[in-house]
Motif scaffolding. Structure first.
Motif, PDB file in Angstrom:
ATOM      1  N   VAL A  87       0.715  -1.077  -0.108  1.00  0.00           N
ATOM      2  CA  VAL A  87      -0.025  -0.100  -0.103  1.00  0.00           C
ATOM      3  C   VAL A  87       0.746   1.334   0.158  1.00  0.00           C
ATOM      4  N   ILE A  88       1.950   1.485   0.696  1.00  0.00           N
ATOM      5  CA  ILE A  88       2.902   2.465   0.754  1.00  0.00           C
ATOM      6  C   ILE A  88       3.675   2.624  -0.590  1.00  0.00           C
ATOM      7  N   LEU A  89       3.960   1.483  -1.263  1.00  0.00           N
ATOM      8  CA  LEU A  89       4.346   1.446  -2.521  1.00  0.00           C
ATOM      9  C   LEU A  89       3.536   2.448  -3.535  1.00  0.00           C
ATOM     10  N   GLU A  90       2.156   1.664  -3.396  1.00  0.00           N
ATOM     11  CA  GLU A  90       1.365   2.056  -4.356  1.00  0.00           C
ATOM     12  C   GLU A  90       0.831   3.765  -4.161  1.00  0.00           C
ATOM     13  N   SER A  91       0.810   4.059  -3.232  1.00  0.00           N
ATOM     14  CA  SER A  91       0.446   5.490  -2.766  1.00  0.00           C
ATOM     15  C   SER A  91       1.558   6.488  -3.041  1.00  0.00           C
ATOM     16  N   LEU A  92       2.675   5.922  -2.900  1.00  0.00           N
ATOM     17  CA  LEU A  92       3.666   6.952  -3.330  1.00  0.00           C
ATOM     18  C   LEU A  92       3.970   6.846  -4.833  1.00  0.00           C
ATOM     19  N   LEU A 144      10.478   3.775  -9.319  1.00  0.00           N
ATOM     20  CA  LEU A 144      10.889   2.587  -9.033  1.00  0.00           C
ATOM     21  C   LEU A 144      10.728   2.108  -7.682  1.00  0.00           C
ATOM     22  N   THR A 145      10.217   0.821  -7.606  1.00  0.00           N
ATOM     23  CA  THR A 145       9.792   0.317  -6.179  1.00  0.00           C
ATOM     24  C   THR A 145      10.708  -1.030  -5.938  1.00  0.00           C
ATOM     25  N   SER A 146      10.707  -1.165  -4.729  1.00  0.00           N
ATOM     26  CA  SER A 146      11.470  -2.457  -4.263  1.00  0.00           C
ATOM     27  C   SER A 146      10.835  -2.992  -2.893  1.00  0.00           C
ATOM     28  N   LEU A 147      10.623  -4.299  -2.488  1.00  0.00           N
ATOM     29  CA  LEU A 147      10.222  -4.619  -1.440  1.00  0.00           C
ATOM     30  C   LEU A 147      11.144  -5.068  -0.209  1.00  0.00           C
ATOM     31  N   ASP A 148      12.581  -4.795  -0.520  1.00  0.00           N
ATOM     32  CA  ASP A 148      13.548  -5.221   0.381  1.00  0.00           C
ATOM     33  C   ASP A 148      14.640  -4.356   0.158  1.00  0.00           C
ATOM     34  N   ILE A 153      -8.119   7.855  -5.856  1.00  0.00           N
ATOM     35  CA  ILE A 153      -6.985   7.254  -5.396  1.00  0.00           C
ATOM     36  C   ILE A 153      -7.278   6.702  -4.211  1.00  0.00           C
ATOM     37  N   LYS A 154      -7.858   7.427  -3.283  1.00  0.00           N
ATOM     38  CA  LYS A 154      -7.807   6.679  -1.791  1.00  0.00           C
ATOM     39  C   LYS A 154      -8.860   5.430  -1.947  1.00  0.00           C
ATOM     40  N   VAL A 155      -9.924   5.474  -2.578  1.00  0.00           N
ATOM     41  CA  VAL A 155     -10.593   4.040  -2.959  1.00  0.00           C
ATOM     42  C   VAL A 155      -9.853   2.956  -3.470  1.00  0.00           C
ATOM     43  N   GLN A 156      -9.099   3.310  -4.557  1.00  0.00           N
ATOM     44  CA  GLN A 156      -8.323   2.151  -5.261  1.00  0.00           C
ATOM     45  C   GLN A 156      -7.113   1.903  -4.286  1.00  0.00           C
ATOM     46  N   LEU A 157      -6.589   2.739  -3.369  1.00  0.00           N
ATOM     47  CA  LEU A 157      -5.653   2.210  -2.228  1.00  0.00           C
ATOM     48  C   LEU A 157      -6.305   1.007  -1.489  1.00  0.00           C
ATOM     49  N   ILE A 158      -7.515   1.608  -0.941  1.00  0.00           N
ATOM     50  CA  ILE A 158      -8.296   0.749  -0.147  1.00  0.00           C
ATOM     51  C   ILE A 158      -8.616  -0.720  -0.688  1.00  0.00           C
ATOM     52  N   LYS A 159      -9.100  -0.618  -1.728  1.00  0.00           N
ATOM     53  CA  LYS A 159      -9.264  -2.093  -2.595  1.00  0.00           C
ATOM     54  C   LYS A 159      -7.928  -2.725  -2.874  1.00  0.00           C
ATOM     55  N   VAL A 203       4.446  -8.943   9.431  1.00  0.00           N
ATOM     56  CA  VAL A 203       3.001  -8.507   8.823  1.00  0.00           C
ATOM     57  C   VAL A 203       2.407  -7.373   9.417  1.00  0.00           C
ATOM     58  N   LEU A 204       2.260  -7.148  10.692  1.00  0.00           N
ATOM     59  CA  LEU A 204       1.575  -6.044  11.588  1.00  0.00           C
ATOM     60  C   LEU A 204       2.250  -4.990  11.243  1.00  0.00           C
ATOM     61  N   HIS A 205       3.603  -4.982  11.226  1.00  0.00           N
ATOM     62  CA  HIS A 205       4.243  -3.775  10.506  1.00  0.00           C
ATOM     63  C   HIS A 205       3.674  -3.132   9.244  1.00  0.00           C
ATOM     64  N   GLU A 206       3.620  -4.068   8.442  1.00  0.00           N
ATOM     65  CA  GLU A 206       3.187  -3.573   6.990  1.00  0.00           C
ATOM     66  C   GLU A 206       1.643  -3.046   7.248  1.00  0.00           C
ATOM     67  N   ILE A 207       0.938  -3.543   8.033  1.00  0.00           N
ATOM     68  CA  ILE A 207      -0.522  -3.231   8.243  1.00  0.00           C
ATOM     69  C   ILE A 207      -0.414  -1.907   9.297  1.00  0.00           C
ATOM     70  N   ARG A 208       0.352  -1.780   9.990  1.00  0.00           N
ATOM     71  CA  ARG A 208       0.480  -0.739  10.721  1.00  0.00           C
ATOM     72  C   ARG A 208       0.868   0.759   9.815  1.00  0.00           C
ATOM     73  N   GLY A 209       1.770   0.475   8.773  1.00  0.00           N
ATOM     74  CA  GLY A 209       1.834   1.611   7.743  1.00  0.00           C
ATOM     75  C   GLY A 209       1.117   1.894   6.983  1.00  0.00           C
ATOM     76  N   ALA A 210       0.174   0.707   6.608  1.00  0.00           N
ATOM     77  CA  ALA A 210      -0.935   0.837   5.516  1.00  0.00           C
ATOM     78  C   ALA A 210      -2.251   1.417   6.116  1.00  0.00           C
ATOM     79  N   GLY A 211      -2.316   1.340   7.253  1.00  0.00           N
ATOM     80  CA  GLY A 211      -3.820   1.816   8.048  1.00  0.00           C
ATOM     81  C   GLY A 211      -3.995   3.346   7.987  1.00  0.00           C
ATOM     82  N   GLY A 212      -2.952   4.106   8.362  1.00  0.00           N
ATOM     83  CA  GLY A 212      -3.370   5.306   8.328  1.00  0.00           C
ATOM     84  C   GLY A 212      -3.332   5.832   6.931  1.00  0.00           C
ATOM     85  N   THR A 213      -2.732   5.122   5.857  1.00  0.00           N
ATOM     86  CA  THR A 213      -2.333   5.636   4.578  1.00  0.00           C
ATOM     87  C   THR A 213      -3.899   5.638   3.938  1.00  0.00           C
ATOM     88  N   ILE A 214      -4.362   4.391   4.278  1.00  0.00           N
ATOM     89  CA  ILE A 214      -5.842   4.352   3.494  1.00  0.00           C
ATOM     90  C   ILE A 214      -6.935   4.773   4.438  1.00  0.00           C
TER      91      ILE A 214
END
Length: 235
Positions: free
Chosen positions: A16-21, A33-37, A145-151, A179-190
């Motif tokens: 979600v962070i990658l997509e929003s940026l 450009l994006t990368s997961l690690d 954009i927000k709706v698309q990120l939520i989906k 996994v929770l770290h990822e959700i923690r970052g995504a929650g506020g973004t959406i």
């Protein structure tokens, strides 16, 4: 003025962070450009020489702190400015990131006004005025954009939920907190700060005793319930 299609590299394990940026920067005619690690991020930085790197601190393989240290060892990329993005912006964490070579640190959920400010500071000039497309995103565009990120978040959540359930069943602290770290970052973004709050409560807790694991399971069940509600509202 910055050149057309200035490259920005975003390194984060949150889709979600990658997509929003990506959506944000491409709206201003940047190439993203994006990368997961961190390991893959180092490779892409060396290959593509981006003008700027956005870097999460907690990632698999090579985390953000290690990547900052490794980056300084490569002559061709060591001068590329880095903006760290982190759910943990406690003073000690910020100082540690800056000591390792971060140029700026911003917190999750991401404030895009701060992103603009830091990009202008690090690249020089008024980049977003000179690089924007023909029109600034309207309110309708922003909402879409927000709706698309939520989906996007909901569509990928089944895998995350199964990983969380397996981690709790097997008492796998590392996998659960990743996994929770990822959700923690995504929650506020959406726009769902409660997801960030609940994920953070578990991520920041030492999971040692049976009581700790009961606490973790209860919080995760609350997360699942919220995501089900989101799914019903948007899908």
């Amino acid at each position: 003025m910055i050149p057309e299609q200035t490259k920005v590299l975003v390194i984060d394990d949150s889709d979600v962070i990658l997509e929003s940026l990506r959506v944000f920067f491409e709206g201003y005619n940047f190439s993203v450009l994006t990368s997961l690690d961190g390991l893959d991020g180092i490779k892409k930085a060396a290959e593509y020489k981006p003008a700027l790197i956005f870097l999460d601190l907690m990632m698999p393989n090579v985390d953000g702190m290690k990547m900052l240290e490794v980056k300084k060892m490569f002559k061709e990329i060591k001068s590329i400015p880095v903006i760290v993005i982190s759910a943990n912006t406690a003073r000690s964490n910020v100082i540690s990131a800056m000591e390792r070579g971060a140029d700026r640190v911003i917190s999750k959920p991401i404030d895009f006004d701060i992103v603009k400010k830091y990009v202008d500071e690090l690249l020089g000039g008024n980049n977003f005025e000179s690089a924007k497309k023909n029109k600034i995103l309207s309110d309708n565009d922003t909402n879409e954009i927000k709706v698309q990120l939520i989906k996007f978040f909901v569509d990928s959540f089944n895998v995350k939920q199964k990983t969380i359930q397996d981690a709790i069943k097997n008492k796998n602290v590392g996998r659960l907190k990743t996994v929770l770290h990822e959700i923690r970052g995504a929650g506020g973004t959406i726009g769902y700060g409660k997801l960030t709050e609940l994920s953070g409560e578990v991520e920041d807790r030492e999971l040692i005793s049976p009581t700790d694991w009961v606490f973790a399971e209860l919080r995760c069940n609350q997360i699942f319930k919220i995501v089900r509600q989101i799914k019903n509202n948007y899908l």
